[in-house]
Design an enzyme around this catalytic site. Structure first.
Site, mmCIF file in Angstrom:
data_model
loop_
_atom_site.group_PDB
_atom_site.id
_atom_site.type_symbol
_atom_site.label_atom_id
_atom_site.label_comp_id
_atom_site.label_asym_id
_atom_site.label_seq_id
_atom_site.Cartn_x
_atom_site.Cartn_y
_atom_site.Cartn_z
ATOM 1 N N ASP A 157 0.830 -1.211 0.000
ATOM 2 C CA ASP A 157 0.000 0.000 0.000
ATOM 3 C C ASP A 157 0.864 1.262 0.000
ATOM 4 O O ASP A 157 1.882 1.324 0.699
ATOM 5 C CB ASP A 157 -0.867 -0.021 1.263
ATOM 6 N N GLU A 177 1.674 -0.441 -4.974
ATOM 7 C CA GLU A 177 0.686 0.607 -5.295
ATOM 8 C C GLU A 177 1.467 1.912 -5.429
ATOM 9 O O GLU A 177 1.847 2.524 -4.437
ATOM 10 C CB GLU A 177 -0.368 0.738 -4.194
HETATM 11 C C1 GLC Z 1 -4.190 3.189 -0.547
HETATM 12 C C2 GLC Z 1 -5.448 2.358 -0.463
HETATM 13 C C3 GLC Z 1 -6.559 3.226 0.036
HETATM 14 C C4 GLC Z 1 -6.200 3.753 1.407
HETATM 15 C C5 GLC Z 1 -4.847 4.471 1.379
HETATM 16 C C6 GLC Z 1 -4.324 4.700 2.763
HETATM 17 O O1 GLC Z 1 -4.269 4.176 -1.489
HETATM 18 O O2 GLC Z 1 -5.728 1.782 -1.707
HETATM 19 O O3 GLC Z 1 -7.790 2.550 0.072
HETATM 20 O O4 GLC Z 1 -7.182 4.652 1.861
HETATM 21 O O5 GLC Z 1 -3.875 3.708 0.722
HETATM 22 O O6 GLC Z 1 -3.911 3.487 3.337
#
Ligand code: GLC
Length: 569
Positions: free
Chosen positions: A218, A272
């Site tokens: 993440d 991500e």
């Molecule tokens: C990422 C996740 C999202 C979350 C954020 C903070 O972007 O996909 O859903 O709110 O991280 O953890």
């Protein structure tokens, strides 16, 4: 369109160590997938019961959004314990069974790891709050004195991604503030601290030892902060932004790669990473770092042939030098559902411009989303499917204020509609809520389903060979058998500006018509699948078709400039 499915039992998993290069990964948002115990919240038992559905859909791996104990300030992205399962979802023993059962069906498991921040109820942060300024407990985070005469101002001007200051004061008399790039309940970890490194490597091993095939990381480009906490500037040089894409991040991921590679079946790291610069993005995918990362440029791209072609070319070009496969992503739990987005005048996605109540032509959006899905399935690399995408679910936009859950909505003062509308529980069967998501007589679902989703249930779509579910099933089945070779390159074919046309190998071609004029198919080609009916044998607007060329490589005869047209992944 043919709909015969390969008998599920005969489907082989992608066996070799490079399975991730062309995998189809299905994102399971557990709370909204299937509720087995009737409390209105999806759970692991619900997923276990539906594993045959996922196998038959034809996916290679499941990515689970965070399933850990969490106070749910950000729907599970605020983790209180990284080595356990939220009791509302199940137990660790049940997660282990789920991982093993999925694998027995040929489906691997990827879990979500959140290294940028933890929950304010995690023992580390509780200990930090209970300890004085300057204590070792606080050094695992970013505690700083406030600015202003009495420390009454945040230490700097950084803004939270969810809106407002990125700093919260520990209490009104306390001298210190702590950093949170997201909600105040998600304090950022200090990645200059050895405990933080050691803890995360241990968490990786914990899940790898339980048989998971990989992790989704993440907010992977945000972990490292400038220790001086310099203000953001509009024009920071690459690697110089105070909290995004800083160079030390690569040291972290090299360590993680060594952990992943230490397993007999090496584990996979998926980042991500929201970065506009494709070359900076690709640096995370060097051979000793992450395996793949989500291609958000493609996800955000408007439904226009020029923009789509540029997005595809730039992704393939950026990945080639690091020999990583591109990923093709149309949606996830943070963004507007594709059938809604593609049904609007502006078909691009951006968090900044997301607004509810925009006029939407859902029929048009659905047609385009189907064409986009077949396009994504035909591109070299791996593909992600967010649950419900295969059902063509629209964004739910009329959630009453008192039912909204997303901090993005709350912290933006309602300006941003938030992400609840793409997280609605799945409809499985029946003609009214809860559509088999829970059993009849269960508690109300944690987010309400619309009254008009009966035609979108899995059961209804399974009966209909023209449904979006049938298209996904057949497209994914064919994707395993089409005459292209692995994740090798694609070759653009000559076409009008309104059409994207490419070949993979000598026998396979994919055409997408964005324009109003029907496009004749090349003579002698067999249609493998089309996203909508071919009208008089021609490709109508917003339609994708896969073709098997009759003769070996007739395409090459049409080519105008030899290998200049080639793009490799
Ligand atoms: C990422 C996740 C999202 C979350 C954020 C903070 O972007 O996909 O859903 O709110 O991280 O953890």
């Amino acid at each position: 369109m043919a709909t015969t499915a390969t008998p599920a039992e005969t489907r082989e998993p992608l066996a070799d160590a490079k399975w991730w290069r062309e995998a189809v990964v299905y994102q399971v948002y557990v709370r909204s997938f299937a509720d087995a115990n009737g409390d209105g919240i999806g759970d692991l038992a619900g997923v276990r019961a539906r594993l045959p559905y996922l196998r038959d859909l034809g996916v290679d791996a499941l990515w689970f959004n965070p399933w850990y104990p969490s106070p749910l300030a950000d729907n599970g992205y605020d983790i209180a314990d990284y080595r356990s399962i939220d009791p509302a979802l199940g137990s660790l023993a049940e997660a282990e069974r789920l991982i093993a059962e999925a694998r027995a069906l040929g489906v691997r498991t990827i879990v979500d790891i959140v290294p940028n921040h933890i929950s304010n109820e995690h023992p580390w942060f509780r200990a930090a709050l209970a300890s004085p300024a300057g204590s070792p407990e606080r050094e695992r985070f970013w505690f700083r004195p406030g600015a202003g005469d009495d420390g009454e101002l945040p230490p700097n001007g950084w803004q939270s991604i969810f809106g407002g200051s990125a700093w919260t004061r520990t209490d009104h008399t306390g001298a210190e503030w702590y950093l949170h790039l997201f909600a105040p309940e998600q304090p950022d970890l200090n990645w200059t601290h050895p405990d933080v490194w050691a803890e995360h490597e241990d968490v990786l091993r914990f899940w790898f030892d339980r048989g998971v095939a990989g992790v989704r990381i993440d907010s992977a480009a945000l972990l490292v902060k400038d220790p001086q906490l310099a203000e953001e500037t509009a024009d920071s040089a690459p690697g110089e932004h105070p909290y995004m894409d800083r160079d030390t991040l690569h040291d972290i991921y090299r360590r993680w790669r060594a952990v992943a590679d230490s397993y007999e079946e090496p584990r996979v790291l998926v980042g991500e990473i929201w970065l506009p610069d494709p070359d900076r993005f690709a640096r995370y995918l060097r051979p000793d770092e992450l395996h793949t990362a989500f291609n958000f440029d493609f996800l955000a791209c408007p439904w226009e042939p020029g923009a789509m072609r540029t997005s595809i070319e730039s992704a393939l070009a950026a990945h080639a030098p690091v020999d990583a496969p591109a990923t093709w992503v149309l949606s996830n739990h943070d963004v507007t559902r594709p059938v809604t987005r593609y049904g609007r005048a502006d078909t691009s996605f951006a968090f900044e411009s997301r607004r509810a109540g925009t006029p939407t032509d859902l029929a048009r959006g659905t047609r385009r989303a189907r064409a986009a899905a077949l396009l994504a399935m035909a591109l070299p690399g791996s593909m992600y499917i967010y649950q419900g995408e295969e059902l063509g679910l629209p964004e739910v936009e009329d959630i009453p204020v008192e039912r909204r859950q997303d901090p993005l909505w709350r912290r933006s003062g309602g300006l941003d509609p938030g992400r609840d509308g793409c997280r609605i529980p799945l409809p499985w069967t029946g003609d009214r809520p809860p559509y088999g998501f829970s059993r009849d007589g269960a508690e109300r679902a944690w987010l309400d389903q619309p009254d008009d989703w009966a035609p979108l249930t899995v059961a209804a779509q399974s009966e209909d060979p023209t449904s979006t579910l049938a298209l996904y099933r057949e497209g994914l089945r064919l994707r395993r058998s089409v005459p292209w070779s692995g994740d090798g390159g694609l070759r653009w074919l000559p076409s009008s500006d309104a059409v994207l046309a490419f070949a993979r190998g000598d026998l396979f071609a994919c055409l997408v018509n964005f324009g109003p004029d029907p496009v004749e198919l090349p003579p002698g080609a067999d249609v493998l699948i089309a996203s909508n009916v071919l009208e008089g044998g021609a490709l109508a607007q917003d339609t994708t078709v896969w073709l098997r060329q009759a003769a070996p490589d007739p395409v090459r005869q049409n080519r105008t400039k030899g290998r200049d047209d080639e793009a490799h992944s």
